[in-house]
Enzyme design. Sequence first.
Site, mmCIF file in Angstrom:
data_model
loop_
_atom_site.group_PDB
_atom_site.id
_atom_site.type_symbol
_atom_site.label_atom_id
_atom_site.label_comp_id
_atom_site.label_asym_id
_atom_site.label_seq_id
_atom_site.Cartn_x
_atom_site.Cartn_y
_atom_site.Cartn_z
ATOM 1 N N ASP A 38 -11.298 -7.909 4.080
ATOM 2 C CA ASP A 38 -11.259 -6.527 4.586
ATOM 3 C C ASP A 38 -12.099 -6.456 5.868
ATOM 4 O O ASP A 38 -12.915 -7.341 6.132
ATOM 5 C CB ASP A 38 -11.830 -5.534 3.562
ATOM 6 C CG ASP A 38 -11.219 -4.138 3.687
ATOM 7 O OD1 ASP A 38 -10.415 -3.755 2.817
ATOM 8 O OD2 ASP A 38 -11.525 -3.435 4.685
ATOM 9 N N ASN A 91 -1.756 -6.466 1.019
ATOM 10 C CA ASN A 91 -1.983 -5.061 0.655
ATOM 11 C C ASN A 91 -2.523 -4.206 1.798
ATOM 12 O O ASN A 91 -2.182 -3.026 1.900
ATOM 13 C CB ASN A 91 -2.959 -5.022 -0.529
ATOM 14 C CG ASN A 91 -3.526 -3.640 -0.747
ATOM 15 O OD1 ASN A 91 -2.865 -2.747 -1.278
ATOM 16 N ND2 ASN A 91 -4.763 -3.443 -0.289
ATOM 17 N N TYR A 157 4.896 3.733 11.243
ATOM 18 C CA TYR A 157 4.612 3.321 9.857
ATOM 19 C C TYR A 157 5.918 3.002 9.132
ATOM 20 O O TYR A 157 6.025 1.995 8.425
ATOM 21 C CB TYR A 157 3.844 4.425 9.143
ATOM 22 C CG TYR A 157 3.371 4.059 7.744
ATOM 23 C CD1 TYR A 157 2.144 3.445 7.534
ATOM 24 C CD2 TYR A 157 4.157 4.348 6.623
ATOM 25 C CE1 TYR A 157 1.703 3.118 6.250
ATOM 26 C CE2 TYR A 157 3.726 4.020 5.337
ATOM 27 C CZ TYR A 157 2.500 3.411 5.161
ATOM 28 O OH TYR A 157 2.078 3.088 3.882
ATOM 29 N N LYS A 161 6.980 -0.652 7.537
ATOM 30 C CA LYS A 161 7.216 -0.899 6.109
ATOM 31 C C LYS A 161 8.660 -1.338 5.846
ATOM 32 O O LYS A 161 8.907 -2.123 4.938
ATOM 33 C CB LYS A 161 6.835 0.338 5.281
ATOM 34 C CG LYS A 161 5.324 0.635 5.289
ATOM 35 C CD LYS A 161 4.502 -0.492 4.639
ATOM 36 C CE LYS A 161 3.038 -0.126 4.513
ATOM 37 N NZ LYS A 161 2.231 -1.182 3.861
HETATM 38 N N1 LIG Z 1 -2.044 5.608 -0.428
HETATM 39 C C1 LIG Z 1 -0.747 5.814 -0.420
HETATM 40 O O1 LIG Z 1 -0.251 6.914 -0.745
HETATM 41 C C2 LIG Z 1 0.195 4.695 -0.029
HETATM 42 C C3 LIG Z 1 1.574 4.896 -0.232
HETATM 43 C C4 LIG Z 1 2.439 3.865 0.056
HETATM 44 C C5 LIG Z 1 1.969 2.664 0.519
HETATM 45 N N2 LIG Z 1 0.630 2.486 0.732
HETATM 46 C C6 LIG Z 1 0.178 1.174 1.204
HETATM 47 O O2 LIG Z 1 -0.735 0.632 0.276
HETATM 48 C C7 LIG Z 1 -1.564 -0.326 0.925
HETATM 49 C C8 LIG Z 1 -3.015 -0.096 0.541
HETATM 50 O O3 LIG Z 1 -3.438 1.141 1.077
HETATM 51 P P1 LIG Z 1 -4.437 2.145 0.347
HETATM 52 O O4 LIG Z 1 -3.692 3.404 0.163
HETATM 53 O O5 LIG Z 1 -5.082 1.491 -0.812
HETATM 54 O O6 LIG Z 1 -5.449 2.407 1.563
HETATM 55 P P2 LIG Z 1 -7.027 2.253 1.762
HETATM 56 O O7 LIG Z 1 -7.297 2.761 3.123
HETATM 57 O O8 LIG Z 1 -7.752 2.869 0.620
HETATM 58 O O9 LIG Z 1 -7.248 0.663 1.721
HETATM 59 C C9 LIG Z 1 -6.744 -0.185 2.737
HETATM 60 C C10 LIG Z 1 -7.786 -1.213 3.094
HETATM 61 O O10 LIG Z 1 -7.240 -2.066 4.124
HETATM 62 C C11 LIG Z 1 -8.298 -2.366 5.022
HETATM 63 N N3 LIG Z 1 -7.773 -2.779 6.328
HETATM 64 C C12 LIG Z 1 -7.154 -1.985 7.244
HETATM 65 N N4 LIG Z 1 -6.877 -2.699 8.345
HETATM 66 C C13 LIG Z 1 -7.333 -3.963 8.124
HETATM 67 C C14 LIG Z 1 -7.342 -5.138 8.921
HETATM 68 N N5 LIG Z 1 -6.828 -5.170 10.153
HETATM 69 N N6 LIG Z 1 -7.882 -6.264 8.380
HETATM 70 C C15 LIG Z 1 -8.418 -6.242 7.145
HETATM 71 N N7 LIG Z 1 -8.440 -5.146 6.361
HETATM 72 C C16 LIG Z 1 -7.905 -4.015 6.847
HETATM 73 C C17 LIG Z 1 -9.102 -1.075 5.105
HETATM 74 O O11 LIG Z 1 -10.405 -1.293 5.604
HETATM 75 C C18 LIG Z 1 -9.073 -0.593 3.663
HETATM 76 O O12 LIG Z 1 -10.203 -1.051 2.944
HETATM 77 C C19 LIG Z 1 -1.274 -0.167 2.427
HETATM 78 O O13 LIG Z 1 -0.432 -1.212 2.852
HETATM 79 C C20 LIG Z 1 -0.561 1.168 2.504
HETATM 80 O O14 LIG Z 1 0.276 1.236 3.613
HETATM 81 C C21 LIG Z 1 -0.255 3.494 0.477
#
Ligand SMILES: NC(=O)c1ccc[n+]([C@@H]2O[C@H](COP(=O)([O-])OP(=O)(O)OC[C@H]3O[C@@H](n4cnc5c(N)ncnc54)[C@H](O)[C@@H]3O)[C@@H](O)[C@H]2O)c1
Length: 256
Positions: A38, A91, A157, A161
């Site tokens: 991260d 992720n 976005y 995806k």
């Molecule tokens: N939360 C939602 O509703 C949702 C819905 C659909 C898909 N997603 C996807 O789920 C996945 C996880 O997201 P989340 O909701 O848990 O978000 P989150 O922001 O809680 O966690 C994402 C993590 O990724 C890290 N990150 C971002 N850019 C980075 C980089 N360049 N290098 C290393 N780490 C990096 C961030 O610091 C963070 O800790 C993502 O791919 C997101 O697109 C989320």
Amino acid sequence: MSQRLAGKVVVITGAASGMGAASAKLLASEGATIIGGDVNAERLEAVASEVQAAGGKMVTLVGDISTKEGANALIAKATEGEGRLDVLVNNAGIMDNFEGVAKVEDQVWHRVMSVNLYAPMALSRAAVQWMKEHGGGAIVNVASAAGVGGGAAGAAYTASKHGVVGLTKNTAIAYAPAGIRCNAIIVGAVATNIMESINQEKIDQEAMAQFGKWHGVTPGQLQPEDIANVVLFLSLDESKMINGATVEADAGWMAH
Ligand SMILES: NC(=O)c1ccc[n+]([C@@H]2O[C@H](COP(=O)([O-])OP(=O)(O)OC[C@H]3O[C@@H](n4cnc5c(N)ncnc54)[C@H](O)[C@@H]3O)[C@@H](O)[C@H]2O)c1
């Protein structure tokens, strides 16, 4: 019950927060050694401490996986550091600002594409090169409702995806003979910290009014643990017949 990932090494990107953190904790509780990456050092260490306090093993690497060096370093932490790699969970991801194409700024486009699409490719490239020579493995890509539908987020976005879904299917077909499986999770709305990656002042209100209609039929918000359970299943040999799939974990949103 015996631990189902005992002796396995799992790389998880974005392991400091949300679904990545929940997946790290769950897969570690099943005996996996987690290599968690991260950019957020403080949150990453907090997750590792929790995993270790529960008797699990988690190695951390702070770095940006949207660079080739960052992606390769995380995979090397598993292959060179631990001597094996069984599962890669792509992720980490960031949001755009719900911009329809007319409002997309190049800088936002490139940033979203590099974190959400380039990074999973670069990590998969390094992982597959190793897995091919070592009996296979599993890749789990955390995609989104925006990976199959048009109304969940902005143009950048959504395109990123959809790209992840394509990368998933292509990887699944190309490396099935090497025993490598690759699947994507079509994630619905989950309570995480992802809104921190949105610039509230730049939200495209005109496009958002349209997306809001689709958001309005979301059957409910999920918890990160709900998605971690799907990550676990797709990591296990019990899912060995699932390859190239888009698995919906969205409380039924896509059925609308
Ligand atoms: N939360 C939602 O509703 C949702 C819905 C659909 C898909 N997603 C996807 O789920 C996945 C996880 O997201 P989340 O909701 O848990 O978000 P989150 O922001 O809680 O966690 C994402 C993590 O990724 C890290 N990150 C971002 N850019 C980075 C980089 N360049 N290098 C290393 N780490 C990096 C961030 O610091 C963070 O800790 C993502 O791919 C997101 O697109 C989320």
